[in-house]
Design a protein around this motif. Structure first.
Motif, mmCIF file in Angstrom:
data_model
loop_
_atom_site.group_PDB
_atom_site.id
_atom_site.type_symbol
_atom_site.label_atom_id
_atom_site.label_comp_id
_atom_site.label_asym_id
_atom_site.label_seq_id
_atom_site.Cartn_x
_atom_site.Cartn_y
_atom_site.Cartn_z
ATOM 1 N N GLY A 213 -24.169 -0.234 16.351
ATOM 2 C CA GLY A 213 -24.334 0.060 17.682
ATOM 3 C C GLY A 213 -23.250 -0.346 18.688
ATOM 4 O O GLY A 213 -23.091 -0.053 19.890
ATOM 5 N N LEU A 214 -22.258 -1.100 18.261
ATOM 6 C CA LEU A 214 -21.343 -1.735 18.846
ATOM 7 C C LEU A 214 -20.149 -0.755 19.012
ATOM 8 O O LEU A 214 -19.086 -1.011 19.720
ATOM 9 N N GLY A 215 -19.782 0.164 17.963
ATOM 10 C CA GLY A 215 -18.637 1.084 18.368
ATOM 11 C C GLY A 215 -18.516 1.928 17.125
ATOM 12 O O GLY A 215 -18.890 1.803 15.837
ATOM 13 N N ARG A 216 -18.190 3.441 17.559
ATOM 14 C CA ARG A 216 -17.846 4.429 16.448
ATOM 15 C C ARG A 216 -16.399 4.117 15.947
ATOM 16 O O ARG A 216 -15.532 3.624 16.473
ATOM 17 N N PRO A 217 -16.406 4.521 14.575
ATOM 18 C CA PRO A 217 -15.136 4.219 13.950
ATOM 19 C C PRO A 217 -13.804 4.761 14.850
ATOM 20 O O PRO A 217 -12.763 4.300 14.945
ATOM 21 N N TRP A 218 -13.858 5.968 15.562
ATOM 22 C CA TRP A 218 -13.030 6.407 16.359
ATOM 23 C C TRP A 218 -12.533 5.529 17.803
ATOM 24 O O TRP A 218 -11.580 6.066 18.494
ATOM 25 N N GLU A 219 -13.493 4.740 18.027
ATOM 26 C CA GLU A 219 -13.299 3.943 19.297
ATOM 27 C C GLU A 219 -12.718 2.645 19.030
ATOM 28 O O GLU A 219 -12.217 1.906 19.716
ATOM 29 N N VAL A 220 -12.407 2.566 17.566
ATOM 30 C CA VAL A 220 -12.040 1.222 17.174
ATOM 31 C C VAL A 220 -10.472 1.197 16.863
ATOM 32 O O VAL A 220 -10.007 2.015 15.946
ATOM 33 N N GLU A 221 -9.887 -0.083 17.139
ATOM 34 C CA GLU A 221 -8.577 -0.196 16.907
ATOM 35 C C GLU A 221 -8.605 -1.260 15.710
ATOM 36 O O GLU A 221 -9.269 -2.222 15.873
ATOM 37 N N LYS A 222 -7.881 -1.047 14.601
ATOM 38 C CA LYS A 222 -7.818 -1.975 13.351
ATOM 39 C C LYS A 222 -6.560 -2.720 13.472
ATOM 40 O O LYS A 222 -5.511 -2.377 13.621
ATOM 41 N N VAL A 223 -7.002 -4.048 13.444
ATOM 42 C CA VAL A 223 -5.816 -5.020 13.588
ATOM 43 C C VAL A 223 -6.034 -5.884 12.185
ATOM 44 O O VAL A 223 -6.881 -6.368 11.940
ATOM 45 N N ARG A 224 -4.712 -5.999 11.585
ATOM 46 C CA ARG A 224 -4.529 -6.821 10.177
ATOM 47 C C ARG A 224 -4.223 -8.207 10.573
ATOM 48 O O ARG A 224 -3.459 -8.476 11.515
ATOM 49 N N CYS A 234 -7.204 -14.199 2.593
ATOM 50 C CA CYS A 234 -7.482 -12.780 2.356
ATOM 51 C C CYS A 234 -7.113 -12.139 3.705
ATOM 52 O O CYS A 234 -7.238 -12.743 4.646
ATOM 53 N N GLN A 235 -6.628 -10.963 3.540
ATOM 54 C CA GLN A 235 -6.247 -10.097 4.431
ATOM 55 C C GLN A 235 -7.380 -9.099 4.911
ATOM 56 O O GLN A 235 -7.938 -8.545 4.253
ATOM 57 N N LEU A 236 -7.490 -9.275 6.166
ATOM 58 C CA LEU A 236 -8.784 -8.464 6.846
ATOM 59 C C LEU A 236 -8.343 -7.556 7.817
ATOM 60 O O LEU A 236 -7.284 -7.546 8.499
ATOM 61 N N TRP A 237 -8.952 -6.425 7.989
ATOM 62 C CA TRP A 237 -9.005 -5.660 9.057
ATOM 63 C C TRP A 237 -10.029 -6.151 10.056
ATOM 64 O O TRP A 237 -11.147 -6.229 9.702
ATOM 65 N N LEU A 238 -9.455 -6.458 11.458
ATOM 66 C CA LEU A 238 -10.389 -6.505 12.353
ATOM 67 C C LEU A 238 -10.808 -5.362 13.272
ATOM 68 O O LEU A 238 -9.690 -4.565 13.715
ATOM 69 N N HIS A 239 -11.802 -5.099 13.481
ATOM 70 C CA HIS A 239 -12.321 -3.736 13.884
ATOM 71 C C HIS A 239 -12.651 -3.945 15.319
ATOM 72 O O HIS A 239 -13.418 -4.554 15.771
ATOM 73 N N VAL A 240 -11.677 -3.553 16.230
ATOM 74 C CA VAL A 240 -11.734 -4.295 17.503
ATOM 75 C C VAL A 240 -12.078 -3.085 18.717
ATOM 76 O O VAL A 240 -11.356 -1.843 18.685
ATOM 77 N N LYS A 241 -13.182 -3.324 19.448
ATOM 78 C CA LYS A 241 -13.290 -2.198 20.589
ATOM 79 C C LYS A 241 -13.321 -3.054 21.850
ATOM 80 O O LYS A 241 -13.933 -4.112 21.843
#
Lengths: 352, 528
Positions: A213-224, A234-241
């Protein structure tokens, strides 16, 4: 030896021995859709979405499982292929509760993408009425069996990628289910919560509980970024809203982790939002800490250090840097000690 | 690591010593398990039957602290049976005669007795290792956290050189670093004896170089290592102590002693993201930006420099750590450092000053980063060190070492060996993982892991509260009866304050590295 070739949609393409038709297609930019296929794992051919037509073959073949052979003539999007593929997608859609509006995977769902791509607008088949109940008992992963298409990617991720061997197919026919040993909930099983099953789930059957419930994929910016825990890096994608991390996934094909994470890397990100965070400089007075301005706290430390240097020499001051923080922080700290304070009394916990 | 994580899944032979990889480095362990599934062979050397044992063709459950005897025994067999890589040893290494003389003192029978193994196992491991080339050796803190830690490391290197395995893909000597940036902190010169890039303090040329770069007179005297700093707080030699991002009061051996040291500090500065057991002792606390509130770089175990990126600003008044140090430089020394971001620090200073990092600039770190050494801007980075046996220092040097027992071994009063480490669901002193939703539910308390045989003879049930006592302290916690642990051993982690292993551990150190002997001390078990 000359490279072997085959014909794909009327075009001659080369391939290496051992490649599947799907491998060859992807190497040459031909888009054969797939759902159950998981890179570097044993193909299962379970979903029948990647069906292709091979001249001379009696039936359509799953491109993910079929080895390429010299001289094959392959059609990846023929009328026959599209018709069969569409039927299979319709059957998958009818296999469970694929109502996208209420699904956490909405916008990041292979089945949804396939239905859209093949213009499926209504369900011709009846959905089952009952499903296994959703498992929401552990703190990290929601298992919604009503949305599971039994593609088996989670099983491959668990057994072939992470090799934790916690899940497999269980029961038979219409009762089939992804189960742990003894069909226990995840937290009572051999599961170690690496979440690789969630990472590879192509639908909404496996989802991160903390992200719900915290965010839809299209609302999210992915930061490596790089994981803050062990020394694997390990390399991560942070899904940021709205400036906040709502979930973490692995960078696919990124070195060193090649799309894999562990429980801490995937689920250990929210400490930064703890209310316990230190938010202001603190100075101890009469045994109690009181908030202070940066100027006051920095000047206090500077004056104290200057006094000690003057009275006892620079070697009366010692410092420990942090093996968790960035390189640039350690660099500046050792420079402070060496070039400003005038001592080499700088160390960190590498030795412990 | 001499080699790369990418080698793990491809390796045909893997020797893992003192590494509980599935819990401490879980993602690295997945690649190792992949190698085994593809037909590679794993030999596990560990006192505990850890999860990797299920993937191993041989698990050698050596006694805690007997690694050198074990490896000397292996080398004895390699030489006696003429199984070592003679060509490699002759052309790439020096000191073979001295190592030969030393390991001849360790016939397998003697080694097996010290290690508590069946003698056949030593023959078997040596012959298997010699049968597959190259073999890749990995170790973790099971090797280094001993009073003989440096000698343990030298033994690993001796063995791999004798097998001709250093300098090749899927070979080498590979310590898995415990913390995300412990490699980087070393590279940056956060060590008392080296400047950035391992240029030695005390080398007049290096000193002159940095005096010029930093525009300051530098001390030619190597500084103190951490245990000596702590002692200095008690003796008064150290007046001010500045702790950046370390929770010493939980992470160092013998908590009572550590807290006594911290209490004795005349002036203590802490810089952290949370209040910790250590910040209680501070006179001033600086609030710092955390992981995702910083742009910067980490360097992993395989020497890979990777980017760290900002997603939000720090809470309240918290500031980037580099900024705090820069401000202090101005206020203490009147120095005005020009770099005003992590990128400027790296591009304009670190990569100019450290020869291994000359070719690393932020612009080159967008994707998978770079593995040092990267001597120039067009250099692709280095996956394997000492390529083809051409050692960085010329020739590989065999260093004969003798086995020495841990400083404290079981006796009548304290009959069990306590060994310590990390568990999967938490990290160090839980300052971070203890504040992540869900992780405490997956593991909410510490246990004392004991063998079924000992539980049986002491009449202890799984889950029963017991007390562990060492010469330094005591803890009460639940017993976890598990066949991972051999008889005679208790195993604990240091994640939880109340039942932290470090109330019990022994503050004795390797005389060269000054690493503490976390892996071995003597305890007794009391029923409550």
């Amino acid at each position: 030896m000359a490279k072997s070739t085959l014909m794909m949609n009327g075009r001659e393409v080369g391939f290496e021995p051992g490649q599947t038709i799907l491998d060859v297609a992807r190497a040459h930019g031909v888009d054969i859709p797939s759902l159950c296929y998981l890179k570097d794992c044993t193909p299962t051919g379970a979903c029948r979405v990647c069906l292709v037509e091979i001249k001379g073959a009696r039936s359509l073949m799953a491109a993910c499982a079929m080895p390429a052979a010299p001289g094959m003539e392959i059609l990846t999007e023929s009328e026959k292929v599209v018709k069969a593929r569409k039927l299979n997608i319709e059957l998958l859609l009818a296999s469970g509760r694929h109502d996208c509006v209420t699904c956490e995977a909405n916008g990041d769902c292979t089945l949804q993408d396939l239905a859209y791509r093949y213009k499926i607008s209504e369900l011709r088949f009846e959905r089952p009425e009952k499903w296994y109940p959703t498992e929401d008992l552990n703190p990290m992963i929601i298992r919604d069996f009503s949305r599971c298409v039994l593609c088996g990617r989670c099983i491959q991720a668990c057994n072939e990628v992470q090799v934790n061997r916690a899940i497999s197919f269980g029961y038979r026919g219409a009762a089939a289910k992804i189960i742990t040993s003894g069909d226990k909930p995840y937290h009572e099983s051999d599961c170690v919560f690496c979440g690789q099953c969630v990472e590879v789930c192509p639908v909404g059957a496996l989802k991160e509980k903390k992200a719900k419930g915290l965010g839809r994929p299209w609302e999210v910016e992915k930061v490596r970024t790089t994981c803050p825990y062990c020394g694997v890096g390990c390399q991560l994608w942070l899904h940021v809203k709205d400036g906040k991390i709502i979930k973490v996934t692995a960078v696919e094909d990124g070195a060193p982790n090649q799309g894999r994470l562990c429980v801490k890397g995937r689920f250990g990100y929210d400490f930064i939002y703890s209310e316990d965070r230190l938010k202001t400089p603190l100075i101890k007075e009469n045994g109690e800490f009181r908030p202070a301005s940066w100027d006051e706290a920095l000047d206090l430390v500077a004056d104290k250090f200057k006094g000690i240097i003057a009275e006892h020499g620079p070697d009366a001051i010692a410092g420990l840097s942090c093996a968790r923080s960035i390189n640039e922080d350690s660099y500046n700290m050792q420079k402070l000690f060496r070039a400003v304070i005038g001592t080499n009394n700088i160390d960190h916990c590498a030795r412990t | 690591m001499t080699n790369s994580f990418a080698d793990f899944a491809k390796a045909k032979m893997l020797l893992v010593i003192g590494s509980n990889m599935t819990e401490a480095h879980p993602v690295a362990a997945t690649f190792l398990k992949n190698a085994v599934l593809k037909g590679g062979e794993l030999i596990l050397v560990d006192p505990r039957r850890t999860d990797l044992a299920g993937f191993a063709s041989i698990h050698a459950p050596i006694k805690v602290g007997s690694d050198i005897a074990f490896i000397n025994g292996l080398m004895h067999v390699l030489i006696k049976e003429d199984l070592y890589d003679k060509k490699y040893v002759d052309s790439c290494c020096t000191g073979f005669e001295t190592i030969k003389a030393k390991v001849m003192e360790y016939p397998p029978e003697r080694a097996a007795e010290i290690c508590g193994l069946d003698v056949d196992m030593i023959y078997q491991v040596a012959r298997r290792l010699a049968a597959v080339k190259p073999a890749m050796l990995m170790y973790t803190l099971g090797i280094t956290e001993h009073t003989c830690g440096v000698n343990n490391v030298l033994s690993c290197a001796n063995l791999q050189m004798m097998l001709g395995n250093v300098g090749f893909e899927c070979g080498g000597v590979n310590p898995l670093r415990g913390q995300n940036n412990v490699q980087g902190a070393c590279d940056m010169g956060a060590l008392p004896n080296v400047y950035p890039g391992y240029q030695k303090v005390g080398d007049p040329q290096a000193q002159a170089k940095f005096e010029k770069l930093w525009g300051a007179k530098l001390s030619d005297k190597p500084g103190l290592v951490m245990p000596h700093m702590m002692d200095g707080l008690v003796t008064g030699k150290i007046k001010a102590f500045y702790i950046f991002g370390e929770n010493l009061a939980n992470s160092e051996p013998d908590i009572k002693h550590v807290e006594h040291c911290l209490e004795s500090a005349e002036f203590l500065v802490c810089q952290d993201i949370f209040p910790t057991e250590t910040t209680r002792f501070a006179d001033v606390i600086f609030p710092a930006a955390a992981w995702s509130e910083n742009d910067g770089t980490f360097t992993n175990s395989e020497r890979r420099v990777s980017r760290v990126r900002t997603v939000s600003t720090p809470p309240g008044e918290a500031k980037p750590n580099w900024w705090i140090f820069k401000e202090l430089a101005r206020r203490i020394g009147g120095q005005s450092w020009t770099s005003n971001s992590a990128q400027e620090i790296w591009d304009n200073e670190v990569s100019v000053e450290a020869p291994q990092l000359c070719g690393v600039k932020y612009a080159r770190l967008e994707g998978d980063g770079l593995q040092w050494p990267v001597p120039s801007l067009d250099h692709p980075g280095t996956c394997t060190l000492h390529k083809d046996g051409c050692f960085t220092c010329g020739q590989g040097r065999f260093t004969p070492v003798d086995w020495t027992p841990p400083a404290e071994v079981p006796d009548a009063e304290y009959p069990f060996t306590l060994s310590t480490g990390r568990r999967l669901y938490h990290y160090h002193t839980r300052t971070q993982t203890g504040r992540c939703q869900g992780l405490n539910d997956l593991l909410g308390e510490e246990t004392a892991d004991i063998s079924p045989a000992d539980a049986d003879s002491l009449g202890i049930e799984h889950g029963e509260m017991i007390r562990l006592r060492s010469r330094r302290g005591e803890v009460a916690l639940k017993a976890k009866v598990t066949d991972q642990v051999p008889p005679g051993m208790v195993w604990m982690a240091f994640h939880f304050r109340e039942a932290c292993a470090n109330w019990l551990t022994n503050p004795v150190f390797d005389p060269v590295s000054w690493t503490a002997e976390y892996k071995a001390c003597a305890v007794r078990i009391e029923k409550l």
